[in-house]
Design an enzyme around this catalytic site. Structure first.
Site, PDB file in Angstrom:
ATOM      1  N   SER A   6       0.826  -1.204   0.000  1.00  0.00           N
ATOM      2  CA  SER A   6       0.000   0.000   0.000  1.00  0.00           C
ATOM      3  C   SER A   6       0.866   1.262   0.000  1.00  0.00           C
ATOM      4  O   SER A   6       1.592   1.509  -0.962  1.00  0.00           O
ATOM      5  CB  SER A   6      -0.965  -0.051   1.183  1.00  0.00           C
ATOM      6  OG  SER A   6      -1.967   0.917   1.080  1.00  0.00           O
ATOM      7  N   ASP A  44     -10.372  -3.878  -4.321  1.00  0.00           N
ATOM      8  CA  ASP A  44      -9.530  -2.881  -3.669  1.00  0.00           C
ATOM      9  C   ASP A  44      -9.628  -1.561  -4.436  1.00  0.00           C
ATOM     10  O   ASP A  44      -9.482  -1.554  -5.663  1.00  0.00           O
ATOM     11  CB  ASP A  44      -8.072  -3.378  -3.674  1.00  0.00           C
ATOM     12  CG  ASP A  44      -7.092  -2.449  -3.005  1.00  0.00           C
ATOM     13  OD1 ASP A  44      -7.476  -1.336  -2.578  1.00  0.00           O
ATOM     14  OD2 ASP A  44      -5.913  -2.838  -2.901  1.00  0.00           O
ATOM     15  N   HIS A  71      -8.207  -4.998  -0.034  1.00  0.00           N
ATOM     16  CA  HIS A  71      -7.001  -4.269   0.321  1.00  0.00           C
ATOM     17  C   HIS A  71      -6.532  -4.701   1.717  1.00  0.00           C
ATOM     18  O   HIS A  71      -7.325  -4.836   2.641  1.00  0.00           O
ATOM     19  CB  HIS A  71      -7.264  -2.764   0.323  1.00  0.00           C
ATOM     20  CG  HIS A  71      -6.024  -1.952   0.534  1.00  0.00           C
ATOM     21  ND1 HIS A  71      -5.151  -1.676  -0.485  1.00  0.00           N
ATOM     22  CD2 HIS A  71      -5.500  -1.375   1.652  1.00  0.00           C
ATOM     23  CE1 HIS A  71      -4.154  -0.956  -0.017  1.00  0.00           C
ATOM     24  NE2 HIS A  71      -4.332  -0.768   1.287  1.00  0.00           N
TER      25      HIS A  71
END
Length: 320
Positions: A159, A260, A290
């Protein structure tokens, strides 16, 4: 279709009334993130060494955690992955991603150096970028003391950490082009559902804006804490997809989750790398959400993903 375990996890989060991060202060968000890790994180696998160390940085010492995999000669120079944790450049630390780092070290048979970079809102952009690059630079320069092979150095993260890894690869390429022989020779990028464009205007951002672990409100909140203003969104150090050129970057493994908000920009970065002539392995887990890679206790596919990433790293390091 949403993965069964992922759906069960989302249902449990909703039933527990867990607040969206956007409703919290940064300190409270950090505390909540740490407190909820135990319920979703597998037991930490054994490694042969774990040391909390530090690197000098432009904003002061940068805490690091050094992992050496189980079953390797303690004196042997082995490959290394410099890892940047996720958490929207605001939450997360060395502890929240400890199990992932241990697992990657063992799966890839490499050392891992996890970086506790400075975060917003206390340290605005580009403080995290500065720390991320300084850490990789220091690791490469300390190859002898760390018993690593600086010619087999990868950067990676999930991320926000994937964003930083991509940016560090770009920075190292630029510095070497400018004649900086001390710039780290980054040989591989491990980008786990990376944030690559701060404009957040893709279809997946619209499709998964609500009812998922990462919401549109939370992403807006993260940006508010991290960036100095909307103009920073165009800076390639915040949005690597907007770099003028991706040519000459190291090969990459790009993982995305199908459910996501960041899916489309992760895929777009993989496509842009390929178009620039960079070898890319693109892997989508279509039923996943995610953050699933750090949820191995409740989402079994996390273990599969880490094993696949370990294999990709071994091949990149010439150990396949």
């Amino acid at each position: 279709m949403l993965d069964t375990e992922a759906k069960s996890f989302l249902d449990a989060v909703k039933a527990a009334g867990r607040p969206d991060v956007s409703t919290l202060t940064p300190p409270d968000a950090r505390q909540l993130y740490k407190e909820t890790r135990g319920a979703v994180t597998p037991e930490p696998p054994e490694v042969s060494e774990l040391d909390n160390i530090a690197a000098p940085g432009p904003h002061g010492p940068i805490p690091l955690r050094y992992y050496r995999p189980a079953g390797v000669d303690k004196r042997e120079p082995i490959p290394v992955l410099v890892f940047y944790h996720g958490g929207g450049w605001v939450i997360g630390d060395l502890d929240t991603h400890d199990v992932v780092c241990r697992s990657l070290a063992n799966e890839a048979r490499c050392a891992v150096v996890s970086v506790d970079y400075r975060m917003g809102p206390e340290h605005k952009f580009p403080a995290a970028v500065d720390d991320a690059y300084a850490a990789a630079h220091w690791v490469a320069g300390e190859a002898k003391s760390l018993r690593i092979d600086a010619d087999r150095l990868a950067v990676g993260g999930d991320s926000a950490g994937g964003n930083l890894a991509a940016v560090v690869a770009l920075m190292a390429r630029g510095k070497r082009k400018d004649g900086d022989a001390t710039a780290p020779k980054i040989g591989y990028q491990l980008l786990i559902y990376p944030a690559t464009d701060m404009h957040m205007d893709t279809q997946s951002h619209k499709s998964f804006a609500k009812d998922h672990l990462l919401t549109r409100d939370s992403m807006d909140w993260f940006q508010l804490q991290y960036l100095n203003g909307t103009a920073d969104r165009d800076d390639w150090r915040a949005s690597p997809l907007r770099a003028k050129s991706l040519a000459g970057l190291p090969p990459a493994y790009v993982l995305v989750a199908g459910h996501d908000p960041l899916r489309d920009e992760g895929e777009a970065y993989a496509v842009a790398l390929k178009q620039a002539g960079v070898p890319v392995v693109f892997r989508e887990f279509p039923g996943q959400i995610h953050g699933f890679v750090v949820l191995g206790k409740v989402i079994p596919q996390a273990t599969q993903a880490i094993a696949e990433m370990g294999t990709a790293l071994k091949l990149a390091f010439g150990q396949g």
